[in-house]
Design an enzyme around this catalytic site. Structure first.
Site, PDB file in Angstrom:
ATOM      1  N   HIS A  87     -32.535  25.601 -25.117  1.00  0.00           N
ATOM      2  CA  HIS A  87     -31.960  24.460 -25.660  1.00  0.00           C
ATOM      3  C   HIS A  87     -30.819  24.603 -26.778  1.00  0.00           C
ATOM      4  O   HIS A  87     -31.061  25.394 -27.515  1.00  0.00           O
ATOM      5  CB  HIS A  87     -32.984  23.386 -25.875  1.00  0.00           C
ATOM      6  CG  HIS A  87     -33.927  23.601 -27.076  1.00  0.00           C
ATOM      7  ND1 HIS A  87     -33.299  23.231 -28.249  1.00  0.00           N
ATOM      8  CD2 HIS A  87     -34.801  24.273 -27.536  1.00  0.00           C
ATOM      9  CE1 HIS A  87     -33.997  23.448 -29.184  1.00  0.00           C
ATOM     10  NE2 HIS A  87     -35.003  24.101 -28.741  1.00  0.00           N
TER      11      HIS A  87
ATOM     12  N   GLU B 249     -32.976  18.426 -25.887  1.00  0.00           N
ATOM     13  CA  GLU B 249     -34.434  19.011 -26.123  1.00  0.00           C
ATOM     14  C   GLU B 249     -35.260  18.443 -27.075  1.00  0.00           C
ATOM     15  O   GLU B 249     -36.338  17.880 -26.732  1.00  0.00           O
ATOM     16  CB  GLU B 249     -34.459  20.446 -26.169  1.00  0.00           C
ATOM     17  CG  GLU B 249     -35.892  21.182 -25.862  1.00  0.00           C
ATOM     18  CD  GLU B 249     -36.742  21.369 -27.023  1.00  0.00           C
ATOM     19  OE1 GLU B 249     -37.946  21.764 -26.814  1.00  0.00           O
ATOM     20  OE2 GLU B 249     -36.484  20.992 -27.993  1.00  0.00           O
TER      21      GLU B 249
ATOM     22  N   HIS C 236     -37.455  22.831 -38.044  1.00  0.00           N
ATOM     23  CA  HIS C 236     -37.163  21.393 -38.104  1.00  0.00           C
ATOM     24  C   HIS C 236     -36.665  20.900 -39.383  1.00  0.00           C
ATOM     25  O   HIS C 236     -36.891  19.897 -39.694  1.00  0.00           O
ATOM     26  CB  HIS C 236     -38.048  20.439 -37.416  1.00  0.00           C
ATOM     27  CG  HIS C 236     -38.099  20.610 -36.058  1.00  0.00           C
ATOM     28  ND1 HIS C 236     -38.826  19.760 -35.096  1.00  0.00           N
ATOM     29  CD2 HIS C 236     -37.468  21.459 -35.053  1.00  0.00           C
ATOM     30  CE1 HIS C 236     -38.680  20.139 -33.922  1.00  0.00           C
ATOM     31  NE2 HIS C 236     -37.863  21.184 -33.852  1.00  0.00           N
TER      32      HIS C 236
END
Ligand SMILES: [Zn+2]
Length: 327
Positions: free
Chosen positions: A85, A131, A258
């Site tokens: 992704h 994604e 993240h």
């Protein structure tokens, strides 16, 4: 509906701040907001909770795209989809997740070109979009395949995070022996190909579950065998893993998962190179790639797998779809 963060201490993962969730699909008919653990706990513990919400919201449709590069050579009825992704979360640049995977597959594609290598099976390099918003790109791709195109998709290789700074060399558990959730038939042979490769390099590996957290999901759901590599996200490295793979026990595989700090500093160059070589090996093996002056790439476990299974020249007909009842 008010959904609040869960408020437990997990290194590398903020479980106290405002929750930014995804609703999965459009059309949810009630207002839904996310909030911090503290505010949510306040509501949950109040005798008669009263909330006054002022929401400024907008619903917009965002155009995005998958980037697909299909080899001119190679049997189009035995397509090998090599996916990674290309998007990141909005909180950070996403260099490990998933600049590492998408750059690695790009490098392999470029090497195939400059060496004038020819795959016997058609290669489809896919850089998936969306994604992080719910596997949007890969789900869309598979949803648009006709039944014949599904049958012509021999397998999917997925590379999502291959340069984690506190890494484990994880291989997707295609045969289900570690987590009880096997991929469609053929997935075990894909796993074995990676295991044989790493064993030949003298490098340890560990299995990781087919838990549906990345872009292989739509493929296995359609009965297409899949496999791939992963070096770890927010999970915590165990003592045993640290003994085998080095790094720091008790810390996340990727402490910047993240987050804004997922930059080029958040890459372990050694594991990235080891994984990149394994990615190349798998693409050359499943694509049955021939490089001028070097002959055929060694098929290894793959060759023995399809010697023992019906390969009817049009893909894995015998193996597609059993898992979800498709013929
Ligand atoms: Zn990812």
């Amino acid at each position: 509906m008010i959904i609040f963060n869960q408020g437990n201490e997990v290194p590398g993962d903020d479980r106290f701040g405002v929750l930014f969730g995804t609703l999965g699909e459009l059309g949810v008919g009630i207002p839904v907001v996310g909030t911090s653990f503290e505010i949510g706990e306040g509501f949950a513990l109040a005798e008669e909770p009263t909330a006054r919400l002022v929401l400024e919201t907008s619903q917009v449709t965002v155009d995005t795209f998958n980037l697909l590069a299909t080899s001119r050579k190679g049997d189009p009825t035995k397509q090998v989809v090599v996916g990674a992704h290309l998007d990141s979360v909005s909180e950070g640049p996403g260099i490990n997740d998933n600049g590492s995977g998408s750059a690695t597959t790009l490098e392999v594609a470029l090497k195939l070109a400059v060496t004038k290598s020819k795959p016997a099976n058609q290669l489809v390099f896919a850089w998936w979009s969306g994604e992080e918003d719910g596997l949007q790109g890969s789900n869309y791709y598979v949803s648009q395949l006709s039944e014949e195109q599904v049958a012509n998709t021999a397998l999917n290789l997925n590379f999502d995070m291959v340069g984690s700074p506190n890494p484990v060399r994880f291989v997707y558990d295609g045969d289900g022996d570690a987590f009880g959730e096997a991929g469609p038939e053929g997935s075990a042979a894909i796993e074995q190909t990676f295991l044989d490769y790493f064993a030949a390099q003298g490098l340890a590996t560990a299995p990781t579950a087919f838990d549906g957290r990345s872009d292989y999901f739509a493929f296995i759901d359609a009965g297409i065998p899949a496999g791939g590599l992963f070096t770890g996200a927010e999970g915590i490295k165990t003592d045993e893993e640290a003994a085998t793979f080095g790094g720091t026990a008790g810390e996340p595989y990727d402490p910047c998962y993240h987050q804004a700090c997922d930059t080029t500093d958040n890459i372990d160059a050694t594991v990235l190179e080891e994984m990149a070589d394994a990615v190349a090996h798998s693409v050359y093996t499943f694509g049955a790639v021939k490089t001028p002056g070097r002959g055929h790439h060694d098929h290894g476990a793959w060759r023995s797998w399809h010697k023992n299974h019906a390969w009817d020249g049009r893909g894995f007909h015998g193996s597609h779809g059993d898992r979800h009842g498709r013929g």
